[in-house]
Design a protein around this motif. Sequence first.
Motif, PDB file in Angstrom:
ATOM      1  N   ARG A 179       2.641   1.663  -3.397  1.00 10.15           N
ATOM      2  CA  ARG A 179       1.729   2.159  -4.437  1.00 10.15           C
ATOM      3  C   ARG A 179       1.408   3.631  -4.231  1.00 10.15           C
ATOM      4  O   ARG A 179       1.320   4.390  -5.193  1.00 10.15           O
ATOM      5  CB  ARG A 179       0.444   1.335  -4.453  1.00 10.15           C
ATOM      6  CG  ARG A 179       0.644  -0.037  -5.030  1.00 10.15           C
ATOM      7  CD  ARG A 179      -0.638  -0.811  -5.093  1.00 10.15           C
ATOM      8  NE  ARG A 179      -0.410  -2.132  -5.672  1.00 10.15           N
ATOM      9  CZ  ARG A 179      -1.244  -3.142  -5.551  1.00 10.15           C
ATOM     10  NH1 ARG A 179      -2.375  -2.980  -4.861  1.00 10.15           N
ATOM     11  NH2 ARG A 179      -0.970  -4.300  -6.091  1.00 10.15           N
ATOM     12  N   ALA A 180       1.226   4.029  -2.992  1.00  7.76           N
ATOM     13  CA  ALA A 180       0.958   5.437  -2.706  1.00  7.76           C
ATOM     14  C   ALA A 180       2.140   6.301  -3.118  1.00  7.76           C
ATOM     15  O   ALA A 180       1.961   7.394  -3.683  1.00  7.76           O
ATOM     16  CB  ALA A 180       0.654   5.627  -1.222  1.00  7.76           C
ATOM     17  N   GLY A 213      -4.787   5.328  -1.936  1.00  6.14           N
ATOM     18  CA  GLY A 213      -4.140   4.071  -1.581  1.00  6.14           C
ATOM     19  C   GLY A 213      -4.161   3.831  -0.154  1.00  6.14           C
ATOM     20  O   GLY A 213      -4.533   2.980   0.481  1.00  6.14           O
ATOM     21  N   GLN A 263       0.824  -1.212   0.000  1.00  6.75           N
ATOM     22  CA  GLN A 263       0.000   0.000   0.000  1.00  6.75           C
ATOM     23  C   GLN A 263       0.857   1.260   0.000  1.00  6.75           C
ATOM     24  O   GLN A 263       0.605   2.193  -0.763  1.00  6.75           O
ATOM     25  CB  GLN A 263      -0.951   0.004   1.194  1.00  6.75           C
ATOM     26  CG  GLN A 263      -2.034  -1.042   1.084  1.00  6.75           C
ATOM     27  CD  GLN A 263      -2.863  -1.153   2.348  1.00  6.75           C
ATOM     28  OE1 GLN A 263      -2.512  -0.629   3.399  1.00  6.75           O
ATOM     29  NE2 GLN A 263      -3.980  -1.867   2.252  1.00  6.75           N
TER      30      GLN A 263
END
Length: 152
Positions: free
Chosen positions: A136-137, A152, A133
């Motif tokens: 991806r953020a 995200g 997470q």
Amino acid sequence: MSTLWTPGGEIPVEDGRGRSAAPSAQAPPEPSEDPMAGLSDEERAQAEELAQQLAEAREQIATTPASVVVGNHAMGLYELGAIHLSQQPPNLDEARLAIDALGALVEGMEDRLGEHKATLKDALHQIRMAFVQVSRAMEGTAEGDPGQAAEG
């Protein structure tokens, strides 16, 4: 002349400009009869108290099942990964190392972790998901889309 630290004490070592003498050729310094020689009464009492506390801690560790100690260390790796993920900006390389170490420990010792097996496997899964997470953020932030990072 330089000195080389060894568990037996410091040993003088030639710096190469004079005659060379191998450190192993010299006898280590004789240990003092009283390792607390030169300490004041107060310092000696503090040292003795610390030595007693250390002996008690060692005894406690010796009577604790190894699976408990290993489980505690594994959770320390979990915490280390979480700390690096929570930095601003997150330190993904350091988090990855801690998470990979936790994975190696949990997956490599899976059948020997006793009652802590399920908890440690869950912790590993959670920290891996958090890593994904956060990664991806950060990718969204790097691409210049702060909205994607917030989602995200």
